[in-house]
Scaffold this active site. Structure first.
Site, mmCIF file in Angstrom:
data_model
loop_
_atom_site.group_PDB
_atom_site.id
_atom_site.type_symbol
_atom_site.label_atom_id
_atom_site.label_comp_id
_atom_site.label_asym_id
_atom_site.label_seq_id
_atom_site.Cartn_x
_atom_site.Cartn_y
_atom_site.Cartn_z
ATOM 1 C CE LYS A 1 -4.245 -1.674 0.092
ATOM 2 N NZ LYS A 1 -5.124 -1.459 -1.077
ATOM 3 C CD GLU B 1 -9.837 4.197 0.856
ATOM 4 O OE1 GLU B 1 -9.788 5.432 0.721
ATOM 5 O OE2 GLU B 1 -9.070 3.407 0.266
ATOM 6 C CB SER C 1 -0.060 -7.952 -1.272
ATOM 7 O OG SER C 1 -1.030 -8.671 -0.530
#
Lengths: 257, 390
Positions: free
Chosen positions: B92, B114, B373
């Site tokens: 991210k 968010e 990830s």
């Protein structure tokens, strides 16, 4: 001239537009409330089709929407409610709802069903003109006005785009934000309305955040109509006899002339 | 990254994408599009991005051959792209950094975001601390409850975490609330959206920032193994890590791309076309067009929509999408812990399970790259609960 456009034919008459969520607090209540709105002086009523993710709405309409969904209200039921209301009132009825339920119903059957039950216009807050071409064509074919919105952030290019494409009137969003009662309207509201006025002859109705007679008077001195939503929902919640709602609408009617 | 065919000018990937947002945001999206196009053409923007990717995030992340995992399965070889080793513990951060630098260029010093699993919230809070920006993160109360550690991390980093108690109280509702904040404060605020979802230009922009994963993986494969993989497997919630690793391989037609969804939030596997959060894509919804509440053990996959480019890749057949249950994901989770000494996040645990299943049916000379990830520290409580350990 569409039924909505006829409301604006007399330039001295300011339109009073009320919003209610279909099925809130109940379907029977909606059938009672809309005639009260019409008889107390509303020129147009917006019927809200509840949606699971109403991202342009503040807490009040979110709550109404959520409760209506809990009671099983669907677009199909909204159409049936509109059909019944059409026999009870003569004023134009507009559906206000988000795009996904329309898409799911099918834009073409949705528009023809709207025409069949007597709906006069559509407001889809998450459908800007860039995405609206298909629905616009289908609505037009059925004689339904697809009403686009403008916001304080809209630049000249967007004002021109919306002015060309909207039908019925232009919905001016008074503030950057969601629907809901506010203490004060923005100071630059008059200049926003004037900016749009200078670029189009379409009727301009202002909504979002209008909840008091004083705000209504201020807005109607520059706009062709005012739109009240969340405050109406609150009044319905506060007083099930609708006496307060009737008095409030009567008061607004007097204020805006 | 900088030359691309899709989306088109209107933000469409075939019939998917677009800008289904309130009028108030249309100018902001146009401004963002312009700013991003200018940044794309500015070498110094990418120099700064690349430099921070290296010195701050720790890129390139390793491409690691999971020998013991591959041996245990006894089929194709599995190689892991170690995004779990990126700063903050997940992919991210790549997007958060890119958009943070862009927001600074645009003069916007207030950031809203968010978060579902909390990884995007942590990444955004991190970048805001680095770039001296105000940070507000919307998070569903359900997720706040199950990702306590990330909530604390965000607060340590100076972010304000605002609980969202509407709707299903998860990622979808956090996005609704972040959009409402953005609509209200649009003149001063950048919405740092964390996945390849939302209105144009987000799906394109987030993909571009995340495609560093696939570019590195492609170079590393060629440098180390002198070949490309046969398969790439990645988990898909909104789809940013998958899009990031898929994108640089789109023209390598010998490389099969597989996205793994969570069984009860599998938009691509069982969804129908719809519009949510500004984009037209496959969507989990009922027959009246109301958006479904989803459930996944992995908060980051708990989303009823999916990025529009994934819908496009599904339709074109370029990528294939499958779904994996909570139990299967837990099996993948344990398998990686035991064989490799790596505790994965629950989101990529879905991809681990499927990669293992796929490997089992393939000969030993085939190669699967699995995008790991994120790391699993944040999920230990959920896993302990699921395993009956307290």
């Amino acid at each position: 001239m569409s039924r909505i456009e006829q409301v604006f034919a007399d330039k001295n008459h300011k339109a009073l537009i009320a919003y209610v969520t279909v099925g809130y607090p109940s379907l029977a209540a909606t059938l009672e409330i809309v005639p009260v709105l019409a008889s107390s002086g509303c020129d147009i009523v917006e019927l809200g089709i509840p949606f699971s993710d109403p991202l342009a709405d503040g807490p009040t309409i979110q709550r109404a929407s959520y409760e209506a969904l809990q009671q099983g209200v669907t677009p199909e039921i909204c159409l049936e409610v509109a059909r019944k209301l059409r026999h009870l009132v003569n004023i134009p009825l507009i559906f206000m709802g988000y795009y996904n339920p329309v898409l799911r119903y099918g834009p073409e059957p949705f528009c023809s069903k709207c025409a069949e039950v007597g709906i006069d216009g559509l407001i889809i807050p998450d459908l800007p003109p860039e995405e609206g071409a298909e629905l616009e064509g289908l609505a037009q074919r059925q004689g339904i006005d697809l009403i686009y919105l403008l916001a304080p952030t809209s630049d000249d290019i967007r004002i021109k785009l919306v002015a060309e494409r909207t039908r019925g009137f232009i919905y001016l969003v008074s503030i950057t934000g969601t629907t809901g009662v506010r203490g004060a309207l923005p100071e630059d509201l008059e200049s926003f309305v004037a900016k749009v006025r200078a670029r189009t002859r379409r009727p301009l109705c202002v909504g979002f955040g209008i909840s008091t007679p004083a705000q209504a008077r201020r807005v109607s001195s520059v706009a062709d109509g005012i739109i009240v939503g969340s405050r109406i929902i609150e009044l319905i919640e506060e007083d099930g006899t609708l006496a307060n709602l009737r008095a409030f609408i009567g008061r607004l009617r007097k204020e805006i002339g | 990254m900088r030359d691309r065919e899709l989306p088109d000018e209107q933000g469409y990937f075939g019939p998917w994408g677009g800008k289904f947002v309130p009028e108030t945001l249309m100018s902001a999206l146009a401004e963002l599009e312009r700013a991003y196009a200018e940044a794309c053409a500015d070498a110094s923007f990418w120099q700064e991005f690349d430099s921070l990717c290296h010195h701050y995030i720790g890129r390139p992340t390793p491409l690691y051959f999971a020998r013991r995992l591959s041996e245990r399965i006894g089929g194709a070889q599995i190689i892991l792209k170690r995004e779990d080793l990126a700063h903050t513990g997940a992919h991210k951060i790549n997007n958060a950094l890119g958009q943070g630098l862009l927001a600074r260029r645009m003069g916007k010093r207030r950031i809203v975001a968010e978060t579902g699993a909390g990884q995007h919230g942590v990444a955004t809070a991190t970048v805001c601390a680095l770039l001296e920006m105000e940070c507000i993160v919307y998070m569903g109360v359900e997720d706040i409850h199950r990702q306590q550690m990330n909530v604390f991390r965000m607060k340590l980093l100076g972010a304000e975490v605002r609980p969202v108690s509407s709707g299903s109280r998860t990622l979808k509702d956090a996005i609704n609330e972040a959009i409402r904040d953005w609509v209200t404060n649009v003149r001063t605020t950048h919405y740092l959206l964390g996945s390849v979802v939302g209105p144009h230009p987000y799906p394109m922009m987030v993909r571009d920032f995340q495609s560093i994963i696939g570019r590195e993986a492609r170079e590393q494969m060629l440098a180390t193994y002198q070949r490309l993989p046969d398969y790439i497997v990645a988990c898909v919630g909104g789809g940013s890590n998958a899009m990031g690793i898929f994108y640089p391989f789109l023209n390598d037609h010998g490389v099969k791309l597989i996205g793994v969804e969570a069984y009860h939030s599998a938009s691509l596997t069982v969804g129908e076309p719809g519009v949510l959060h500004g984009t037209r894509s496959y969507l989990l919804q009922d027959k009246h067009g109301q958006v479904s509440s989803t459930h996944s053990i992995a908060p980051g996959l708990d989303y009823p929509g999916v990025g529009p480019e994934h819908s496009y890749l599904k339709d074109s057949g370029r990528a294939e999408y499958v779904a994996v249950t909570d139990d299967q994901a837990l099996e993948g989770f344990q398998m990686l812990c035991e064989t490799e000494g790596i505790i994965p996040a629950l989101e990529p645990s879905h991809a681990i399970y499927y990669a293992a299943l796929l490997a089992k049916g393939l000969p030993r000379e085939k190669v699967i790259v699995m995008n790991l990830s994120g790391r699993g520290d944040k999920d230990l409580e959920i896993v302990a609960g699921a395993m009956g350990v307290r």
